[in-house]
Design a protein around this motif. Structure first.
Motif, PDB file in Angstrom:
ATOM      1  N   ALA A  76     -20.288  -0.398  48.331  1.00 37.89           N
ATOM      2  CA  ALA A  76     -19.905   0.505  47.248  1.00 37.89           C
ATOM      3  C   ALA A  76     -18.618   0.080  46.546  1.00 37.89           C
ATOM      4  N   LEU A  77     -17.938  -0.914  47.078  1.00 37.46           N
ATOM      5  CA  LEU A  77     -16.654  -1.324  46.513  1.00 37.46           C
ATOM      6  C   LEU A  77     -16.808  -2.429  45.471  1.00 37.46           C
ATOM      7  N   PRO A  78     -16.216  -2.232  44.311  1.00 35.84           N
ATOM      8  CA  PRO A  78     -16.171  -3.362  43.372  1.00 35.84           C
ATOM      9  C   PRO A  78     -15.265  -4.454  43.950  1.00 35.84           C
ATOM     10  N   ARG A  79     -15.541  -5.674  43.612  1.00 35.83           N
ATOM     11  CA  ARG A  79     -14.769  -6.801  44.147  1.00 35.83           C
ATOM     12  C   ARG A  79     -13.273  -6.629  43.920  1.00 35.83           C
ATOM     13  N   ARG A  80     -12.887  -6.091  42.768  1.00 40.00           N
ATOM     14  CA  ARG A  80     -11.469  -5.956  42.433  1.00 40.00           C
ATOM     15  C   ARG A  80     -10.730  -4.948  43.320  1.00 40.00           C
ATOM     16  N   LEU A  81     -11.467  -4.133  44.077  1.00 37.62           N
ATOM     17  CA  LEU A  81     -10.821  -3.161  44.958  1.00 37.62           C
ATOM     18  C   LEU A  81     -10.926  -3.527  46.435  1.00 37.62           C
ATOM     19  N   GLN A  82     -11.430  -4.703  46.734  1.00 34.29           N
ATOM     20  CA  GLN A  82     -11.586  -5.065  48.134  1.00 34.29           C
ATOM     21  C   GLN A  82     -10.241  -5.252  48.833  1.00 34.29           C
ATOM     22  N   ASP A  83      -9.257  -5.832  48.138  1.00 33.10           N
ATOM     23  CA  ASP A  83      -7.937  -5.952  48.754  1.00 33.10           C
ATOM     24  C   ASP A  83      -7.289  -4.577  48.925  1.00 33.10           C
ATOM     25  N   THR A  84      -7.543  -3.678  47.979  1.00 28.75           N
ATOM     26  CA  THR A  84      -7.043  -2.303  48.089  1.00 28.75           C
ATOM     27  C   THR A  84      -7.659  -1.622  49.309  1.00 28.75           C
ATOM     28  N   ALA A  85      -8.941  -1.796  49.496  1.00 32.15           N
ATOM     29  CA  ALA A  85      -9.634  -1.200  50.642  1.00 32.15           C
ATOM     30  C   ALA A  85      -9.040  -1.704  51.949  1.00 32.15           C
ATOM     31  N   TYR A  86      -8.792  -3.006  52.037  1.00 28.37           N
ATOM     32  CA  TYR A  86      -8.217  -3.555  53.267  1.00 28.37           C
ATOM     33  C   TYR A  86      -6.796  -3.023  53.466  1.00 28.37           C
ATOM     34  N   ALA A  87      -6.032  -2.943  52.386  1.00 25.75           N
ATOM     35  CA  ALA A  87      -4.663  -2.420  52.488  1.00 25.75           C
ATOM     36  C   ALA A  87      -4.670  -0.977  52.986  1.00 25.75           C
ATOM     37  N   LEU A  88      -5.610  -0.173  52.517  1.00 30.05           N
ATOM     38  CA  LEU A  88      -5.702   1.215  52.979  1.00 30.05           C
ATOM     39  C   LEU A  88      -6.077   1.286  54.459  1.00 30.05           C
ATOM     40  N   VAL A  90      -5.470  -0.965  56.767  1.00 31.56           N
ATOM     41  CA  VAL A  90      -4.299  -1.413  57.524  1.00 31.56           C
ATOM     42  C   VAL A  90      -3.237  -0.319  57.538  1.00 31.56           C
ATOM     43  N   GLU A  91      -3.022   0.299  56.399  1.00 27.28           N
ATOM     44  CA  GLU A  91      -2.016   1.371  56.284  1.00 27.28           C
ATOM     45  C   GLU A  91      -2.287   2.492  57.279  1.00 27.28           C
ATOM     46  N   ILE A  92      -3.530   2.914  57.371  1.00 31.54           N
ATOM     47  CA  ILE A  92      -3.879   4.002  58.284  1.00 31.54           C
ATOM     48  C   ILE A  92      -3.755   3.550  59.734  1.00 31.54           C
ATOM     49  N   ALA A  93      -4.197   2.372  60.044  1.00 31.38           N
ATOM     50  CA  ALA A  93      -4.094   1.868  61.421  1.00 31.38           C
ATOM     51  C   ALA A  93      -2.636   1.766  61.856  1.00 31.38           C
ATOM     52  N   ALA A  94      -1.760   1.368  60.951  1.00 32.66           N
ATOM     53  CA  ALA A  94      -0.351   1.171  61.289  1.00 32.66           C
ATOM     54  C   ALA A  94       0.469   2.463  61.265  1.00 32.66           C
ATOM     55  N   SER A  95      -0.058   3.511  60.673  1.00 35.16           N
ATOM     56  CA  SER A  95       0.749   4.700  60.422  1.00 35.16           C
ATOM     57  C   SER A  95       1.221   5.431  61.673  1.00 35.16           C
ATOM     58  N   ASP A  96       0.534   5.262  62.794  1.00 32.86           N
ATOM     59  CA  ASP A  96       1.006   5.926  64.013  1.00 32.86           C
ATOM     60  C   ASP A  96       1.900   5.011  64.852  1.00 32.86           C
ATOM     61  N   LEU A  97       2.339   3.914  64.263  1.00 31.31           N
ATOM     62  CA  LEU A  97       3.325   2.982  64.838  1.00 31.31           C
ATOM     63  C   LEU A  97       2.851   2.231  66.066  1.00 31.31           C
ATOM     64  N   ARG A  98       1.545   2.191  66.283  1.00 32.66           N
ATOM     65  CA  ARG A  98       1.010   1.370  67.371  1.00 32.66           C
ATOM     66  C   ARG A  98      -0.399   0.929  66.984  1.00 32.66           C
ATOM     67  N   LEU A  99      -0.695  -0.303  67.297  1.00 33.12           N
ATOM     68  CA  LEU A  99      -2.032  -0.823  67.035  1.00 33.12           C
ATOM     69  C   LEU A  99      -2.697  -1.156  68.362  1.00 33.12           C
ATOM     70  N   GLU A 100      -3.721  -0.412  68.671  1.00 36.10           N
ATOM     71  CA  GLU A 100      -4.484  -0.643  69.887  1.00 36.10           C
ATOM     72  C   GLU A 100      -5.478  -1.780  69.636  1.00 36.10           C
ATOM     73  N   ALA A 128       2.533  -4.170  55.881  1.00 36.76           N
ATOM     74  CA  ALA A 128       2.430  -2.958  56.702  1.00 36.76           C
ATOM     75  C   ALA A 128       3.390  -3.023  57.887  1.00 36.76           C
ATOM     76  N   ARG A 129       3.477  -4.190  58.532  1.00 38.88           N
ATOM     77  CA  ARG A 129       4.427  -4.335  59.659  1.00 38.88           C
ATOM     78  C   ARG A 129       5.845  -4.059  59.188  1.00 38.88           C
ATOM     79  N   ALA A 130       6.215  -4.559  58.025  1.00 33.12           N
ATOM     80  CA  ALA A 130       7.562  -4.368  57.501  1.00 33.12           C
ATOM     81  C   ALA A 130       7.824  -2.898  57.188  1.00 33.12           C
TER      82      ALA A 130
END
Length: 136
Positions: A76-88, A90-100, A128-130
Motif C-alpha cells: 500500500a506504500l508508494p515508493r516515495r514513502l518507503q523511507d518514511t515508513a521505515y523511519a516510523l 524505527v522511531e516506535i521501536a526505539a521510543s521505549d529506550l530499549r531494543l529487544e 533514532a539512536r542519537a
C-alpha cells in the motif's frame, strides 16, 4: 481490501510496538504523537486509530500472520514513502529506550521488504539512536 497509505504506515508502527510482545505506554503515545504531528498523516481521521490498530492486530493474529501484515502494508506504500515508513517503524521501536531481539528482527523484516538502500536505513537507525540516547 487494500490498505490506505495512512493505514499502512500505522500498521507498521503498531507491529513495531508489538514486536517485543508488549506495547509500552511510551510506544502508544509515540504512535499517537506521530499521527497528530507529522505531515504524512494530514487528512487522517484520528478517530479511526483504534479501528485501524484493531484491524492490524486481527490480521496479525489471523491466518495471514506477521508476513501478511507486512506484505499488505508495503504493497500500500508508494515508493516515495518507503523511507518514511521505515523511519516510523524505527522511531516506535526505539521510543521505549530499549531494543529487544524481536524488535531488531522485525526491523530487519521491514527493511528487507522495502525498496530503500542500506545507506538510507543505516542513517535512519543512527538518527533514532542519537535522538533516544540518554545523558547518563
Amino acid at each position: 481490501m487494500a490498505l490506505s497509505t495512512h493505514d499502512a504506515l500505522i500498521y507498521l508502527m503498531i507491529v513495531s510496538a508489538w514486536s517485543d510482545t508488549t506495547m509500552s505506554e511510551e510506544e502508544l503515545e509515540r504512535i499517537e504523537d506521530q499521527i497528530v504531528r507529522l505531515p504524512v498523516f494530514a487528512g487522517f481521521d484520528t478517530g479511526r486509530l483504534e479501528e485501524v490498530a484493531n484491524a492490524c492486530v486481527d490480521l496479525m493474529n489471523g491466518a495471514a500472520g506477521l508476513d501478511g501484515v507486512l506484505d499488505a502494508a508495503v504493497a500500500a506504500l508508494p515508493r516515495r514513502l518507503q523511507d518514511t515508513a521505515y523511519a516510523l517503524a524505527v522511531e516506535i521501536a526505539a521510543s521505549d529506550l530499549r531494543l529487544e531481539q524481536e524488535e531488531l528482527r522485525y526491523l530487519e523484516m521491514v527493511r528487507d521488504r522495502l525498496d530503500i538502500d542500506r545507506l538510507t536505513t543505516a542513517a535512519i537507525e543512527a538518527s533514532a539512536r542519537a535522538r533516544y540516547r540518554l545523558a547518563h
